[in-house]
Design a protein around this motif. Structure first.
Motif, PDB file in Angstrom:
ATOM      1  N   GLY A 164       1.234  -0.738  -0.353  1.00  0.00           N
ATOM      2  CA  GLY A 164      -0.068   0.171   0.560  1.00  0.00           C
ATOM      3  C   GLY A 164       0.916   1.475  -0.125  1.00  0.00           C
ATOM      4  N   LYS A 165       0.499   2.454   0.552  1.00  0.00           N
ATOM      5  CA  LYS A 165       0.639   3.313   0.621  1.00  0.00           C
ATOM      6  C   LYS A 165       1.968   3.453   1.346  1.00  0.00           C
ATOM      7  N   THR A 166       1.879   2.996   2.239  1.00  0.00           N
ATOM      8  CA  THR A 166       2.745   3.485   3.776  1.00  0.00           C
ATOM      9  C   THR A 166       3.133   1.643   3.755  1.00  0.00           C
ATOM     10  N   ARG A 167       2.563   0.384   3.666  1.00  0.00           N
ATOM     11  CA  ARG A 167       2.588  -1.114   4.671  1.00  0.00           C
ATOM     12  C   ARG A 167       2.679  -1.360   3.538  1.00  0.00           C
ATOM     13  N   PHE A 201       2.646  -5.662   3.101  1.00  0.00           N
ATOM     14  CA  PHE A 201       2.248  -6.787   4.040  1.00  0.00           C
ATOM     15  C   PHE A 201       1.837  -8.592   2.555  1.00  0.00           C
ATOM     16  N   ARG A 242      -2.717 -11.882   7.756  1.00  0.00           N
ATOM     17  CA  ARG A 242      -1.997 -10.758   7.135  1.00  0.00           C
ATOM     18  C   ARG A 242      -1.087 -10.277   7.846  1.00  0.00           C
ATOM     19  N   HIS A 273      -8.437  -6.872  14.547  1.00  0.00           N
ATOM     20  CA  HIS A 273      -7.774  -7.656  13.330  1.00  0.00           C
ATOM     21  C   HIS A 273      -6.269  -8.329  13.866  1.00  0.00           C
ATOM     22  N   VAL A 315      -1.988 -10.357  11.690  1.00  0.00           N
ATOM     23  CA  VAL A 315      -3.564 -10.000  11.937  1.00  0.00           C
ATOM     24  C   VAL A 315      -4.710 -11.008  10.833  1.00  0.00           C
ATOM     25  N   LYS A 316      -5.751 -10.929  11.197  1.00  0.00           N
ATOM     26  CA  LYS A 316      -7.044 -11.372  10.375  1.00  0.00           C
ATOM     27  C   LYS A 316      -7.100 -10.412   9.568  1.00  0.00           C
ATOM     28  N   ASN A 317      -6.874 -11.398   8.291  1.00  0.00           N
ATOM     29  CA  ASN A 317      -6.610 -11.104   6.739  1.00  0.00           C
ATOM     30  C   ASN A 317      -8.492 -11.174   6.424  1.00  0.00           C
ATOM     31  N   ALA A 318      -9.049 -10.220   6.876  1.00  0.00           N
ATOM     32  CA  ALA A 318     -10.915  -9.731   6.171  1.00  0.00           C
ATOM     33  C   ALA A 318     -11.286  -9.300   4.706  1.00  0.00           C
ATOM     34  N   LEU A 333     -12.053  -6.027   2.834  1.00  0.00           N
ATOM     35  CA  LEU A 333     -12.268  -5.410   3.298  1.00  0.00           C
ATOM     36  C   LEU A 333     -13.371  -4.951   2.879  1.00  0.00           C
ATOM     37  N   LYS A 375     -13.314   3.928   0.148  1.00  0.00           N
ATOM     38  CA  LYS A 375     -11.757   3.328  -0.653  1.00  0.00           C
ATOM     39  C   LYS A 375     -10.911   3.379  -2.219  1.00  0.00           C
ATOM     40  N   GLU A 389     -11.331   1.483   8.892  1.00  0.00           N
ATOM     41  CA  GLU A 389     -11.625   0.443   8.395  1.00  0.00           C
ATOM     42  C   GLU A 389     -11.486  -0.083   8.909  1.00  0.00           C
ATOM     43  N   ILE A 426     -10.037  -2.630  11.509  1.00  0.00           N
ATOM     44  CA  ILE A 426      -9.000  -3.189  10.765  1.00  0.00           C
ATOM     45  C   ILE A 426      -8.278  -2.886  10.395  1.00  0.00           C
ATOM     46  N   ASP A 427      -7.014  -2.380  10.020  1.00  0.00           N
ATOM     47  CA  ASP A 427      -5.987  -1.419   9.258  1.00  0.00           C
ATOM     48  C   ASP A 427      -5.603  -0.750  10.511  1.00  0.00           C
TER      49      ASP A 427
HETATM   50  N1  LIG Z   1      -7.106  -6.743   8.801  1.00  0.00           N
HETATM   51  C1  LIG Z   1      -7.287  -6.571   7.716  1.00  0.00           C
HETATM   52  N2  LIG Z   1      -7.387  -7.346   6.282  1.00  0.00           N
HETATM   53  C2  LIG Z   1      -7.352  -6.997   4.747  1.00  0.00           C
HETATM   54  N3  LIG Z   1      -6.652  -5.653   4.634  1.00  0.00           N
HETATM   55  C3  LIG Z   1      -6.639  -4.860   5.158  1.00  0.00           C
HETATM   56  C4  LIG Z   1      -6.018  -5.189   6.930  1.00  0.00           C
HETATM   57  N4  LIG Z   1      -5.577  -4.232   7.639  1.00  0.00           N
HETATM   58  C5  LIG Z   1      -5.483  -4.006   6.777  1.00  0.00           C
HETATM   59  N5  LIG Z   1      -5.923  -3.458   5.779  1.00  0.00           N
HETATM   60  C6  LIG Z   1      -5.205  -3.158   4.122  1.00  0.00           C
HETATM   61  O1  LIG Z   1      -4.006  -2.828   3.906  1.00  0.00           O
HETATM   62  C7  LIG Z   1      -3.949  -2.327   3.375  1.00  0.00           C
HETATM   63  C8  LIG Z   1      -2.547  -1.361   4.125  1.00  0.00           C
HETATM   64  O2  LIG Z   1      -1.526  -1.228   3.590  1.00  0.00           O
HETATM   65  P1  LIG Z   1      -1.671   1.234   3.751  1.00  0.00           P
HETATM   66  O3  LIG Z   1      -0.450   1.226   3.334  1.00  0.00           O
HETATM   67  O4  LIG Z   1      -1.887   1.441   4.466  1.00  0.00           O
HETATM   68  O5  LIG Z   1      -2.731   1.041   2.091  1.00  0.00           O
HETATM   69  P2  LIG Z   1      -2.807   2.013   1.877  1.00  0.00           P
HETATM   70  O6  LIG Z   1      -1.966   2.506   0.760  1.00  0.00           O
HETATM   71  O7  LIG Z   1      -4.396   1.462   1.232  1.00  0.00           O
HETATM   72  O8  LIG Z   1      -3.645   3.613   2.785  1.00  0.00           O
HETATM   73  C9  LIG Z   1      -4.959  -1.240   3.589  1.00  0.00           C
HETATM   74  O9  LIG Z   1      -4.675  -1.181   1.734  1.00  0.00           O
HETATM   75  C10 LIG Z   1      -6.024  -1.572   3.947  1.00  0.00           C
HETATM   76  O10 LIG Z   1      -7.502  -1.203   3.795  1.00  0.00           O
END
Ligand SMILES: Nc1ncnc2c1ncn2[C@@H]1O[C@H](COP(=O)(O)OP(=O)(O)O)[C@@H](O)[C@H]1O
Ligand SMILES: [Mg+2]
Length: 309
Positions: free
Chosen positions: A18-21, A23, A30, A73, A85-88, A90, A145, A201, A212-213
């Motif tokens: 994602g932008k900052t993370r 996974f 996850r 999560h 975390v639990k992969n949900a 979204l 989103k 989120e 989550i998130d």
């Molecule tokens: N438990 C979860 N299950 C599924 N998706 C998740 C969970 N927690 C976070 N996410 C998703 O993982 C991503 C985290 O990465 P991030 O860098 O924050 O991305 P973004 O650029 O979308 O903000 C996000 O898209 C977020 O919605």
């Protein structure tokens, strides 16, 4: 200075970012690695040392403080930068909630209000509000989103009409959003901080709505210092902020509000932002931030994750 840019875990499958993370998805779990990347205006702006660790550990703090309101999560924190975390599934809605009217850009709530709009997100705003004023009660302003580009505004009716989710689930999200914000506001207040606004989120896991998130971090929230807020507000100057707004204001001063290529962050602004991230972590948790500047963070992450196998 050791900056956490990214980690490649060879045996964890495909890396998603994602932008900052970053996974990795393994079965119903996850592994989320918080990096030091920083984005604003939906653009990648560079790196802020220690940011990933602050975000990861601060989220873990808040998940614990709010788990009685809604299941979340978080399973474990095997490394300062990692959360398992639990992969949900979204739900593609960001539940934004605001206690104050503010913002830097023309598309922010304050930007819309300043231009004369009085119905924003289907919500009626009264006349005579000033920038950074407290709202009579917190308001929820959901956005989609978006997979790429800017998030779109939504009204409650649109969410139900477009069948993004069922009304029943949406009502649960609204209720949790209000309760989480109230809890966050109360805990921040004890540390002399105003939780100005934030976003949550949600996802579905085992047929249940879960949080989550990330939660109440400087990336997902605005934080102001409480004891100088009133004085600054009355003088019409910006409150002392401990979130990404500080950086947005710096970019605005350079003449940048999101169009085209962003200017490069100066060393001073990088270190000021880093210090603010650490400082808000320490104020809110009451714990000292333990920075591991000398070690190779990617290596440590790999080791800590290997121990799990
Ligand atoms: N438990 C979860 N299950 C599924 N998706 C998740 C969970 N927690 C976070 N996410 C998703 O993982 C991503 C985290 O990465 P991030 O860098 O924050 O991305 P973004 O650029 O979308 O903000 C996000 O898209 C977020 O919605
Ligand atoms: Mg995010």
């Amino acid at each position: 200075m050791n900056i956490q840019k990214t980690v490649n875990l060879e045996d964890y499958g495909k890396k998603l970012s994602g932008k900052t993370r970053d996974f990795y998805i393994v079965k119903d779990k996850r592994t989320i690695i918080s990096t030091d990347r920083i984005s604003a205006f939906d653009k990648n702006l560079g790196y802020i040392p220690h940011k990933g660790q602050v975000l990861n550990q601060l989220s873990a703090f808040w998940f614990d403080k709010t788990k009685d309101i809604i299941e979340n999560h978080l399973i474990s924190v095997p490394d300062p930068n990692v959360m398992i975390v639990k992969n949900a599934e979204l739900i593609p809605i960001e539940m934004v909630i605001r206690g104050y009217i503010t913002g830097v850009t023309g598309t922010s709530i304050w930007g819309s209000y300043e231009k004369g709009e009085r119905i924003i997100y289907g919500i009626k705003f009264s006349e005579g509000l000033s920038k950074n004023q407290k709202l009579p009660k917190p308001i929820i302003t959901p956005t989609t989103k978006a997979k790429s580009g800017h998030d779109q505004r939504l009204t409650n009716n649109e969410i139900i009409k477009q069948k993004i989710i069922s009304e029943r689930i949406y009502r649960q999200m609204e209720k949790a959003t209000l309760q989480l914000f109230e809890r966050g506001t109360r805990i921040c207040e004890k540390s002399g901080i105003i939780l100005v606004d934030t976003k949550y989120e949600f996802g579905i896991y085992n047929n249940k709505l879960i949080l989550i998130d990330e939660i109440h971090t400087p990336d997902s929230s605005r934080f102001w210092i409480k004891n100088t807020y009133k004085e600054k507000f009355l003088k019409g100057i910006e409150p002392e902020n401990f979130d990404k707004e500080f950086l947005r204001i710096w970019f605005k001063k350079q003449g940048y509000v999101g169009d085209g290529k962003p200017p490069i962050m100066s060393k001073e602004i990088i270190s000021q932002v880093s210090n603010r991230y650490i400082s808000i972590y320490e104020k809110l948790t009451g714990k000292k931030f333990i920075a591991n500047s000398k070690i190779d963070i990617a290596k440590r992450i790999k080791n800590n994750l290997k121990l799990l196998k």
